[in-house]
Design an enzyme around this catalytic site. Structure first.
Site, PDB file in Angstrom:
ATOM      1  N   VAL A  17      63.676  11.168  -0.479  1.00 11.99           N
ATOM      2  CA  VAL A  17      64.180  10.156  -1.417  1.00 11.99           C
ATOM      3  C   VAL A  17      65.391  10.697  -2.182  1.00 11.99           C
ATOM      4  O   VAL A  17      66.410  10.009  -2.344  1.00 11.99           O
ATOM      5  CB  VAL A  17      63.075   9.701  -2.388  1.00 11.99           C
ATOM      6  CG1 VAL A  17      63.626   8.681  -3.384  1.00 11.99           C
ATOM      7  CG2 VAL A  17      61.902   9.097  -1.623  1.00 11.99           C
ATOM      8  N   CYS A  18      65.284  11.928  -2.656  1.00  9.94           N
ATOM      9  CA  CYS A  18      66.394  12.534  -3.407  1.00  9.94           C
ATOM     10  C   CYS A  18      67.664  12.594  -2.563  1.00  9.94           C
ATOM     11  O   CYS A  18      68.772  12.369  -3.066  1.00  9.94           O
ATOM     12  CB  CYS A  18      66.017  13.946  -3.845  1.00  9.94           C
ATOM     13  SG  CYS A  18      64.593  14.031  -4.931  1.00  9.94           S
ATOM     14  N   THR A  19      67.522  12.901  -1.294  1.00 10.56           N
ATOM     15  CA  THR A  19      68.683  13.006  -0.404  1.00 10.56           C
ATOM     16  C   THR A  19      69.396  11.671  -0.287  1.00 10.56           C
ATOM     17  O   THR A  19      70.638  11.599  -0.348  1.00 10.56           O
ATOM     18  CB  THR A  19      68.237  13.500   0.983  1.00 10.56           C
ATOM     19  OG1 THR A  19      67.611  14.784   0.841  1.00 10.56           O
ATOM     20  CG2 THR A  19      69.417  13.619   1.934  1.00 10.56           C
ATOM     21  N   LEU A  24      71.220  10.891  -3.868  1.00  7.20           N
ATOM     22  CA  LEU A  24      72.447  11.626  -4.154  1.00  7.20           C
ATOM     23  C   LEU A  24      73.584  11.181  -3.247  1.00  7.20           C
ATOM     24  O   LEU A  24      74.746  11.120  -3.672  1.00  7.20           O
ATOM     25  CB  LEU A  24      72.201  13.126  -4.020  1.00  7.20           C
ATOM     26  CG  LEU A  24      71.551  13.765  -5.250  1.00  7.20           C
ATOM     27  CD1 LEU A  24      71.089  15.175  -4.958  1.00  7.20           C
ATOM     28  CD2 LEU A  24      72.510  13.760  -6.427  1.00  7.20           C
ATOM     29  N   ARG A  41      62.080  11.427 -11.608  1.00 12.29           N
ATOM     30  CA  ARG A  41      63.411  10.831 -11.475  1.00 12.29           C
ATOM     31  C   ARG A  41      63.787  10.146 -12.788  1.00 12.29           C
ATOM     32  O   ARG A  41      63.320   9.055 -13.084  1.00 12.29           O
ATOM     33  CB  ARG A  41      63.415   9.795 -10.345  1.00 12.29           C
ATOM     34  CG  ARG A  41      63.016  10.355  -9.021  1.00 12.29           C
ATOM     35  CD  ARG A  41      63.078   9.308  -7.912  1.00 12.29           C
ATOM     36  NE  ARG A  41      62.355   9.807  -6.760  1.00 12.29           N
ATOM     37  CZ  ARG A  41      62.800  10.754  -5.948  1.00 12.29           C
ATOM     38  NH1 ARG A  41      63.983  11.291  -6.150  1.00 12.29           N
ATOM     39  NH2 ARG A  41      62.065  11.174  -4.932  1.00 12.29           N
TER      40      ARG A  41
END
Length: 258
Positions: free
Chosen positions: A86-88, A91, A171
């Site tokens: 999810v973070c990838t 960003l 998050r």
């Protein structure tokens, strides 16, 4: 019998004293104070309060956060960890909107709970997957100092910290104005990705409100009608926005175009 009673009372008093000392010691602990709500101690971070300053290592070098903001709008957003799915995607999406944030004079800075070496390798993946060139700094927060400073920690992680060893970062989004004041926050669980369009939308709302002295209704987008604040009389609003440019639905609900 009197001596026996005295010894019993002394033991009871010692246990109570020991219990009080232990509880007082826990109260003095920073973590205990942070998560114990009392009438005399309120949460540290509120809308309108100054964003806490910190020094950190980032992918763009060492920074002092307040100096890095340099009198501009800023967005600080956190991520649980590098090399996570999810973070990838998040960003990569923020990196693609670099021009949109610059157009609004907003500086972006990310945070992830890993060291700089991990960040540098992760950025290569982000650029490859999203076909972008991530240019904003990412803070290295492996020790979670900034995560704790900004309360970017999940409650469940705090209660299980003895088992996990260290809490994970959630998050979070902090939108900070040129006066270094926290103007808006968003918090998401690790399972839910953010909406970049909504981040831009609320920045537009905040900046429009500051410039024009208005508020924005539900689902507002740039170009839509705005709301005249209740503190402004209708006659004053007509002078400010134009005689025929104030639409009164109710005495407390007036729309205008800007």
């Amino acid at each position: 019998m009197a001596a026996s009673f005295a010894r019993s009372a002394l033991r009871t008093s010692s246990r109570l004293s020991s219990t009080h000392t232990t509880f007082a010691s826990r109260q003095a602990s920073p973590i205990f104070r942070r998560f114990l709500a009392t009438p005399t101690e309120q949460p540290r971070l509120r809308l309108g309060s100054e964003a806490p300053n910190f020094q950190a290592k980032t992918t763009a070098g060492d920074i002092d956060f307040h100096k890095w903001l340099d009198g501009k709008w800023g967005i600080l957003f956190s991520h649980p960890a590098d090399f996570t799915p999810v973070c990838t995607t998040e960003l990569g999406a923020f990196a693609k909107l670099k021009d949109e944030f610059e157009k609004r004079d907003v500086k972006m800075i990310g945070l992830s709970a890993n060291d700089l070496g991990s960040h540098d390798k992760w950025i290569q993946d982000i650029n490859e997957i999203s076909s972008t060139n991530l240019a904003f700094p990412i803070i290295a927060d492996a020790d979670r100092k900034i995560a704790f400073l900004y309360d970017m920690i999940d409650h469940q992680d705090m209660t299980n910290i003895s088992e996990k060893g260290i809490a994970f970062t959630i998050r979070s989004v902090f939108i900070i104005d040129p006066a270094k004041k926290i103007r808006l926050t968003m918090m998401y669980p690790a399972s839910t990705g953010r909406n970049t369009a909504e981040v831009l939308r609320v920045i537009d709302s905040l900046q429009t409100g500051d410039r024009r002295g208005v508020t924005t209704p539900i689902d507002w987008q740039v170009g839509d009608d705005v709301i005249v604040p209740p503190t402004v009389k209708t006659e004053d609003a007509r002078k400010k926005f134009g005689e025929d440019n104030v639409r009164e639905v109710k005495p407390y609900l007036r729309f205008t175009k800007i």
